[in-house]
Scaffold this motif. Structure first.
Motif, PDB file in Angstrom:
ATOM      1  N   PHE A 183      78.241  32.918  27.072  1.00 43.78           N
ATOM      2  CA  PHE A 183      77.920  31.824  27.994  1.00 43.78           C
ATOM      3  C   PHE A 183      76.933  32.327  29.047  1.00 43.78           C
ATOM      4  O   PHE A 183      76.828  33.525  29.294  1.00 43.78           O
ATOM      5  CB  PHE A 183      79.184  31.327  28.692  1.00 43.78           C
ATOM      6  N   VAL A 184      76.248  31.384  29.681  1.00 42.05           N
ATOM      7  CA  VAL A 184      75.339  31.727  30.767  1.00 42.05           C
ATOM      8  C   VAL A 184      76.052  31.391  32.079  1.00 42.05           C
ATOM      9  O   VAL A 184      76.461  30.241  32.287  1.00 42.05           O
ATOM     10  CB  VAL A 184      74.020  30.932  30.672  1.00 42.05           C
ATOM     11  N   THR A 185      76.185  32.415  32.921  1.00 42.80           N
ATOM     12  CA  THR A 185      76.854  32.202  34.201  1.00 42.80           C
ATOM     13  C   THR A 185      75.921  32.636  35.338  1.00 42.80           C
ATOM     14  O   THR A 185      74.729  32.896  35.109  1.00 42.80           O
ATOM     15  CB  THR A 185      78.217  32.924  34.230  1.00 42.80           C
ATOM     16  N   GLU A 186      76.460  32.735  36.529  1.00 39.18           N
ATOM     17  CA  GLU A 186      75.642  33.046  37.700  1.00 39.18           C
ATOM     18  C   GLU A 186      76.401  34.084  38.520  1.00 39.18           C
ATOM     19  O   GLU A 186      77.602  33.946  38.735  1.00 39.18           O
ATOM     20  CB  GLU A 186      75.486  31.709  38.429  1.00 39.18           C
ATOM     21  N   ARG A 187      75.679  35.178  38.875  1.00 41.51           N
ATOM     22  CA  ARG A 187      76.318  36.205  39.727  1.00 41.51           C
ATOM     23  C   ARG A 187      75.360  36.552  40.860  1.00 41.51           C
ATOM     24  O   ARG A 187      74.244  36.986  40.575  1.00 41.51           O
ATOM     25  CB  ARG A 187      76.592  37.479  38.912  1.00 41.51           C
ATOM     26  N   GLY A 188      75.775  36.289  42.064  1.00 40.79           N
ATOM     27  CA  GLY A 188      74.925  36.605  43.228  1.00 40.79           C
ATOM     28  C   GLY A 188      73.568  35.927  43.152  1.00 40.79           C
ATOM     29  O   GLY A 188      72.553  36.536  43.487  1.00 40.79           O
ATOM     30  N   GLY A 189      73.559  34.702  42.663  1.00 41.41           N
ATOM     31  CA  GLY A 189      72.292  33.945  42.619  1.00 41.41           C
ATOM     32  C   GLY A 189      71.467  34.215  41.370  1.00 41.41           C
ATOM     33  O   GLY A 189      70.440  33.588  41.153  1.00 41.41           O
ATOM     34  N   GLU A 190      71.899  35.171  40.534  1.00 44.20           N
ATOM     35  CA  GLU A 190      71.140  35.470  39.312  1.00 44.20           C
ATOM     36  C   GLU A 190      71.866  34.984  38.077  1.00 44.20           C
ATOM     37  O   GLU A 190      73.100  35.064  38.010  1.00 44.20           O
ATOM     38  CB  GLU A 190      70.975  36.986  39.170  1.00 44.20           C
ATOM     39  N   LEU A 191      71.132  34.511  37.094  1.00 41.10           N
ATOM     40  CA  LEU A 191      71.760  34.102  35.838  1.00 41.10           C
ATOM     41  C   LEU A 191      72.213  35.341  35.083  1.00 41.10           C
ATOM     42  O   LEU A 191      71.524  36.370  35.083  1.00 41.10           O
ATOM     43  CB  LEU A 191      70.778  33.292  34.995  1.00 41.10           C
ATOM     44  N   ALA A 192      73.371  35.264  34.472  1.00 40.59           N
ATOM     45  CA  ALA A 192      73.919  36.418  33.740  1.00 40.59           C
ATOM     46  C   ALA A 192      74.702  35.905  32.534  1.00 40.59           C
ATOM     47  O   ALA A 192      74.946  34.699  32.414  1.00 40.59           O
ATOM     48  CB  ALA A 192      74.843  37.199  34.672  1.00 40.59           C
ATOM     49  N   GLU A 193      75.097  36.831  31.661  1.00 48.19           N
ATOM     50  CA  GLU A 193      75.832  36.436  30.447  1.00 48.19           C
ATOM     51  C   GLU A 193      77.285  36.825  30.537  1.00 48.19           C
ATOM     52  O   GLU A 193      77.603  37.861  31.131  1.00 48.19           O
ATOM     53  CB  GLU A 193      75.256  37.207  29.260  1.00 48.19           C
ATOM     54  N   GLU A 194      78.158  36.029  29.907  1.00 49.86           N
ATOM     55  CA  GLU A 194      79.548  36.484  29.834  1.00 49.86           C
ATOM     56  C   GLU A 194      80.192  35.959  28.549  1.00 49.86           C
ATOM     57  O   GLU A 194      79.994  34.795  28.182  1.00 49.86           O
ATOM     58  CB  GLU A 194      80.338  36.051  31.082  1.00 49.86           C
ATOM     59  N   PRO A 195      80.929  36.832  27.861  1.00 45.63           N
ATOM     60  CA  PRO A 195      81.629  36.390  26.649  1.00 45.63           C
ATOM     61  C   PRO A 195      82.913  35.656  27.013  1.00 45.63           C
ATOM     62  O   PRO A 195      83.569  36.015  27.985  1.00 45.63           O
ATOM     63  CB  PRO A 195      81.927  37.690  25.906  1.00 45.63           C
ATOM     64  N   ALA A 196      83.244  34.633  26.254  1.00 50.00           N
ATOM     65  CA  ALA A 196      84.458  33.838  26.520  1.00 50.00           C
ATOM     66  C   ALA A 196      84.859  33.166  25.199  1.00 50.00           C
ATOM     67  O   ALA A 196      84.102  33.213  24.217  1.00 50.00           O
ATOM     68  CB  ALA A 196      84.167  32.799  27.598  1.00 50.00           C
ATOM     69  N   PRO A 197      86.038  32.521  25.156  1.00 49.79           N
ATOM     70  CA  PRO A 197      86.427  31.839  23.914  1.00 49.79           C
ATOM     71  C   PRO A 197      85.398  30.775  23.493  1.00 49.79           C
ATOM     72  O   PRO A 197      84.675  30.238  24.335  1.00 49.79           O
ATOM     73  CB  PRO A 197      87.769  31.195  24.283  1.00 49.79           C
TER      74      PRO A 197
END
Ligand SMILES: C[S@@+](CC[C@H](N)C(=O)[O-])C[C@H]1O[C@@H](n2cnc3c(N)ncnc32)[C@H](O)[C@@H]1O
Length: 381
Positions: A183-197
């Motif tokens: 998934f595409v998420t947001e960390r500290g104002g930056e777009l980032a990736e994270e695995p999830a179901p």
């Protein structure tokens, strides 16, 4: 923010949306990057495009002229129906349509008389450019520019060039023996990736239907939108063909051990990278086409494979009949002829676009069709 990233207007919008509504699937992210009505890469006019990439259509009109010859043969094999619908999906600014219609008008007048050519394009800016480019053929009643593929294609052919590789894909990764979605998420104002179901069980079904088992740690794309697209096309074609020209492979190759990180690429200024979040809306995103999936999901609505060849084989088979005479404008000088032959090499030579691109033709209700563009193949591939 990492240095290679640009804070584009779309990046800010997406970060805000993720803060409010939670992570996006990669397919949703890619859809926004390419097709957001204001900031999407394909929503703008084409002004900047050649600085990022070009397609076969841009190299020389020969691609469209030989395609016109293939369409004429399809029309003949269907018994020369009074009206032959050619629908071009993802037609951009209508350049390929122009090459096909101009050539048919002068060199294939009987086909031209039967043609109803629909230029289908999602981007408003590009539709406007296509309408201007094709005004003469529209006035002659041969062509229309539309947002949607017609609900019915009674007799004809749907063609696309580099559309399917621009359809949004989901991304997955195999972790601890289970499929997870990126998934595409947001960390500290930056777009980032994270695995999830997985966001949808269609992802598991996709790989199961293809008989693909990903390796531990392997990342891959799943073109669910391409599957839905082709099944819907199959419903709309009542009798005729579907011709897909694109960059891709069979599933067994796409998901093999050489593709542990998938095939998704971001393009900007002719540079390919895996920096998918570097400049949302200002770079192209594209993944290899899974031709096996197009065949499997097309079959669900009655599309049957006629054949698949490389672009090289397709163009050589169609051009050799008259020694590539279609390359030249009437009265071309020797210098123009040499230039045209050099451009042709770009389209057909293995190190150019020729071997990387394939042409897949499927049919519905035209059994036994023998098409010159596929003639180079001996039996199914
Ligand atoms: C890579 S470009 C190729 C353009 C053109 N076929 C060429 O060869 O130059 C892909 C095009 O498909 C259009 N597109 C993407 N999804 C579409 C859809 N569902 N319906 C119609 N057009 C679409 C995009 O807006 C874009 O113009």
């Amino acid at each position: 923010m990492s240095e290679s990233r640009r804070q584009t207007p779309l990046a800010a919008l997406l970060a805000e949306r993720i803060r409010r509504q939670g992570p996006l699937t990669f397919a949703d992210y890619m859809r926004e990057c390419l097709y957001h009505p204001l900031y999407g890469y394909y929503s703008r006019s084409e002004a900047r495009r050649f600085s990022d990439y070009y397609t076969s259509v841009d190299v020389h009109p020969i691609f469209g002229r030989l395609l016109a010859r293939q369409l004429a043969e399809m029309w003949t094999q269907m018994g020369r129906p009074e009206t032959f619908c050619v629908v071009e999906a993802g037609a951009g600014v209508g350049r390929l349509a122009g090459h096909i219609l101009d050539f048919a008008e002068t060199r294939l007048p009987e086909l031209y008389g039967a043609l109803r050519y629909a230029v289908v394009e999602r981007s408003k800016a590009r539709r406007e450019q296509a309408a201007a480019l094709l005004a003469r053929h529209s006035a002659a009643g041969r062509c229309e520019v539309a947002l949607e593929i017609p609900a019915r294609i009674p007799q004809g052919c749907l063609i696309s060039n580099e559309l399917v590789d621009a359809l949004p894909v989901h991304r997955v990764v195999m972790r601890g023996g289970a499929l997870r979605e990126l998934f595409v998420t947001e960390r500290g104002g930056e777009l980032a990736e994270e695995p999830a179901p997985l966001s949808t069980c269609a992802l598991g079904e996709y790989f199961a239907a293809l008989g693909v088992q990903l390796r531990e740690g392997q990342q891959a794309e799943a073109g669910l939108e391409a599957c839905d697209w082709i099944t819907e096309i199959g419903r709309r074609i009542e009798r005729g063909f579907l011709l897909t020209a694109d960059y891709g492979r069979e599933a067994a190759e796409l998901y093999d051990e050489r593709h542990m990180r998938g095939t998704l690429l971001a393009y900007e200024k002719h540079r390919a990278s895996e920096e998918y979040y570097a400049a949302p809306g200002e770079q192209d995103l594209t993944a290899h086409v899974n031709f096996t999936a197009l065949e499997r999901w097309g079959a669900r609505s009655g599309l049957e494979r006629v054949g698949r060849v490389s672009q090289t084989e397709f163009l050589l088979a169609l051009g050799q009949g008259n020694d590539f005479a279609d390359l030249y404008e009437p009265g071309a000088s020797e210098a123009d002829r040499v230039r045209a032959r050099l451009l042709l090499k770009n389209l057909i030579f293995p190190e150019g676009m020729g071997e990387r691109f394939s042409v897949l033709i499927q049919h519905k209700g035209v059994p036994g069709a023998k098409l010159t563009g596929l003639a180079g193949i001996a039996g199914p591939r």
